[in-house]
Design an enzyme around this catalytic site. Structure first.
Site, mmCIF file in Angstrom:
data_model
loop_
_atom_site.group_PDB
_atom_site.id
_atom_site.type_symbol
_atom_site.label_atom_id
_atom_site.label_comp_id
_atom_site.label_asym_id
_atom_site.label_seq_id
_atom_site.Cartn_x
_atom_site.Cartn_y
_atom_site.Cartn_z
ATOM 1 N N ASP A 223 0.855 -1.186 0.000
ATOM 2 C CA ASP A 223 0.000 0.000 0.000
ATOM 3 C C ASP A 223 0.890 1.236 0.000
ATOM 4 O OD1 ASP A 223 -2.187 -1.642 0.055
ATOM 5 O OD2 ASP A 223 -2.572 -1.405 2.200
ATOM 6 N N ASP A 225 0.549 4.041 1.452
ATOM 7 C CA ASP A 225 0.583 4.853 2.673
ATOM 8 C C ASP A 225 1.347 4.190 3.814
ATOM 9 O OD1 ASP A 225 -1.166 2.812 3.151
ATOM 10 O OD2 ASP A 225 -2.879 4.068 3.677
ATOM 11 N N TRP A 285 -13.443 -2.002 0.135
ATOM 12 C CA TRP A 285 -12.422 -2.191 1.154
ATOM 13 C C TRP A 285 -12.638 -3.483 1.933
ATOM 14 C CZ3 TRP A 285 -12.612 -2.800 6.416
ATOM 15 C CH2 TRP A 285 -11.382 -2.674 7.093
ATOM 16 N N GLU A 288 -9.871 -9.028 0.993
ATOM 17 C CA GLU A 288 -8.975 -9.692 0.033
ATOM 18 C C GLU A 288 -7.722 -10.246 0.707
ATOM 19 O OE1 GLU A 288 -7.216 -5.700 0.417
ATOM 20 O OE2 GLU A 288 -9.279 -6.430 0.202
ATOM 21 N N ASP A 289 -7.206 -9.568 1.739
ATOM 22 C CA ASP A 289 -6.013 -10.053 2.421
ATOM 23 C C ASP A 289 -6.280 -11.371 3.146
ATOM 24 O OD1 ASP A 289 -4.318 -7.940 1.660
ATOM 25 O OD2 ASP A 289 -5.169 -6.664 3.205
ATOM 26 N N MET A 315 1.868 4.637 9.156
ATOM 27 C CA MET A 315 0.868 4.858 8.113
ATOM 28 C C MET A 315 0.609 6.356 7.979
ATOM 29 S SD MET A 315 -3.105 3.556 7.871
ATOM 30 C CE MET A 315 -2.697 1.912 7.339
ATOM 31 N N HIS A 318 -5.036 9.499 6.687
ATOM 32 C CA HIS A 318 -5.871 10.020 5.599
ATOM 33 C C HIS A 318 -7.312 9.567 5.821
ATOM 34 C CE1 HIS A 318 -6.162 6.004 3.683
ATOM 35 N NE2 HIS A 318 -4.936 5.860 4.146
ATOM 36 N N ARG A 320 -10.872 7.892 4.515
ATOM 37 C CA ARG A 320 -11.160 6.769 3.630
ATOM 38 C C ARG A 320 -11.501 7.289 2.233
ATOM 39 N NH1 ARG A 320 -12.039 1.652 4.533
ATOM 40 N NH2 ARG A 320 -12.365 1.982 6.774
#
Length: 379
Positions: A223, A225, A285, A288-289, A315, A318, A320
């Site tokens: 990712d 971030d 969101w 998937e992981d 991180m 931010h 969403r």
């Protein structure tokens, strides 16, 4: 009687003297012929050298003559000078000497510094990042100049509307990766349009497109971030699928749950194909992981992780993203990984590349990946 014995004694002495004289004569003859042959061979070489110099005068070759009759000149000195003369006239060739093979890169590179200070308050520009990384070539490629890496790594980032985060990521990661002596390239997989975001499908696209660019044997999915806080967290592949981001500040520098596989992970090409890549049907969101973790364990592999003190990440805070709302179907999908992983993955991937642009610090691949299927609402 005494005279007879004295005569015999004198006779024996005379015979001994004669034998010694004969032996002395033979030794002198042997030494004479040996020295004579050496002098004959020496003068032959000298004369041949003179004749050779006359024959090669027109070619520009130069021979040096030494007078061995001088008192301080020895045969060894003459032969050394002759060898130097021969070496000076060896024919030159246009072939460059073959470069020495590079040694393998060390498993623990000596230039690592350990714990890093990561902050996002200072102003970051792409121009600054370019100045900081002059050795990175077009497309975000880097190869260590002094050793041979075991892994050729493609670093793949799913992306949309995160330009400011990308500057910080490049600012920190390029120096870290160079210190780690990794042969790598960075691929930003940009989802075009404003339809629902699909992280895992973008990662599949990155895997496929990177292989069109180079023969990569290791893929790290990150990712944009997440920044590692320790450069000893080595970004290459391992014997088992690797989960790098195990201690984020977001979770109090702890693993949120045992099967967590989010943030930053790495698989070799063989491992990736063994699980049929990542699922394509997780729109929005989350989920998937966990599906990827299930694919790994269902295929007889285990997740490897660094030490918790090394696998720390910060991180970039931010809000969403729009069109990346939580996927309400994710829990049902996770439970069905065993049934879906063979038909949903890299083998069923469809997308369209719109543009490939190579910048100095990364390669940007803009793609269209379609839309999520319509949801059926109960009446």
């Amino acid at each position: 009687m005494t005279r007879l014995m004295l005569g015999r004694t004198l006779e024996r002495i005379c015979k001994g003297v004669l034998l010694l004289c004969l032996l002395h004569f033979l030794i002198m003859m042997i030494l004479y012929f040996d020295v004579y042959s050496q002098r004959f061979d020496l003068f032959s070489r000298f004369n041949n050298g003179r004749n050779s110099s006359r024959n090669n005068a027109s070619t520009g070759h130069h021979f040096y003559y030494y007078n061995i009759s001088r008192p301080n000149t020895t045969l060894a000195n003459f032969l050394t000078a002759a060898e130097q003369a021969r070496s000076s006239v060896r024919p030159e060739t246009n072939q460059a000497p073959s470069p020495k093979p590079l040694p393998p890169c060390p498993e623990n590179p000596p230039g690592l510094v350990g714990r890093l200070l990561i902050e996002f308050s200072s102003q970051m520009t792409m121009e600054r990042v370019q100045r900081e990384n002059p050795n990175v070539t077009e497309g975000g490629h880097y190869t260590p100049p002094d050793c041979r890496p075991r892994w050729k790594v493609a670093i793949i980032i799913p992306f949309r509307h995160r330009e400011n985060h990308l500057k910080y990521w490049l600012h920190y990661l390029h120096p870290i990766l160079r210190r780690q002596k990794i042969d790598y390239a960075i691929y930003i997989i940009n989802q075009l349009g404003e339809d629902t975001f699909n992280r895992a499908k973008l990662l599949n696209v990155g895997y496929t497109e990177a292989l069109k660019d180079g023969d990569y044997n290791c893929f790290i999915f990150s990712d944009v971030d997440l920044i590692p806080m320790d450069d000893r967290n080595l970004y290459h592949c391992y014997e088992q699928p690797r989960h790098f981001a195990i201690a984020m500040d977001k979770f109090g520098f702890r693993l949120p749950y045992a099967s967590y596989f989010g943030g930053v992970s790495g698989l070799s090409r063989k491992q990736f194909l063994k699980i049929n890549g990542f699922p394509n049907e997780y729109w929005g969101w989350g989920g998937e992981d966990d599906d990827i973790y299930n694919r790994i364990t269902l295929n007889g592999m285990k997740v490897s992780r660094p030490d918790v003190r090394i696998g720390r990440y910060r991180m970039i805070k931010h809000e969403r993203d729009k069109h990346n709302e939580p996927n309400p179907q994710r829990f049902n999908k996770i439970q069905n990984t065993k049934n879906t992983m063979k038909k949903d993955g890299i083998s069923s991937l469809t997308y369209r590349v719109v543009q490939v642009k190579r910048y100095s610090l990364y390669t940007n691949i803009s793609v269209e990946i379609g839309k999520p299927p319509p949801r059926h609402f109960r009446g």
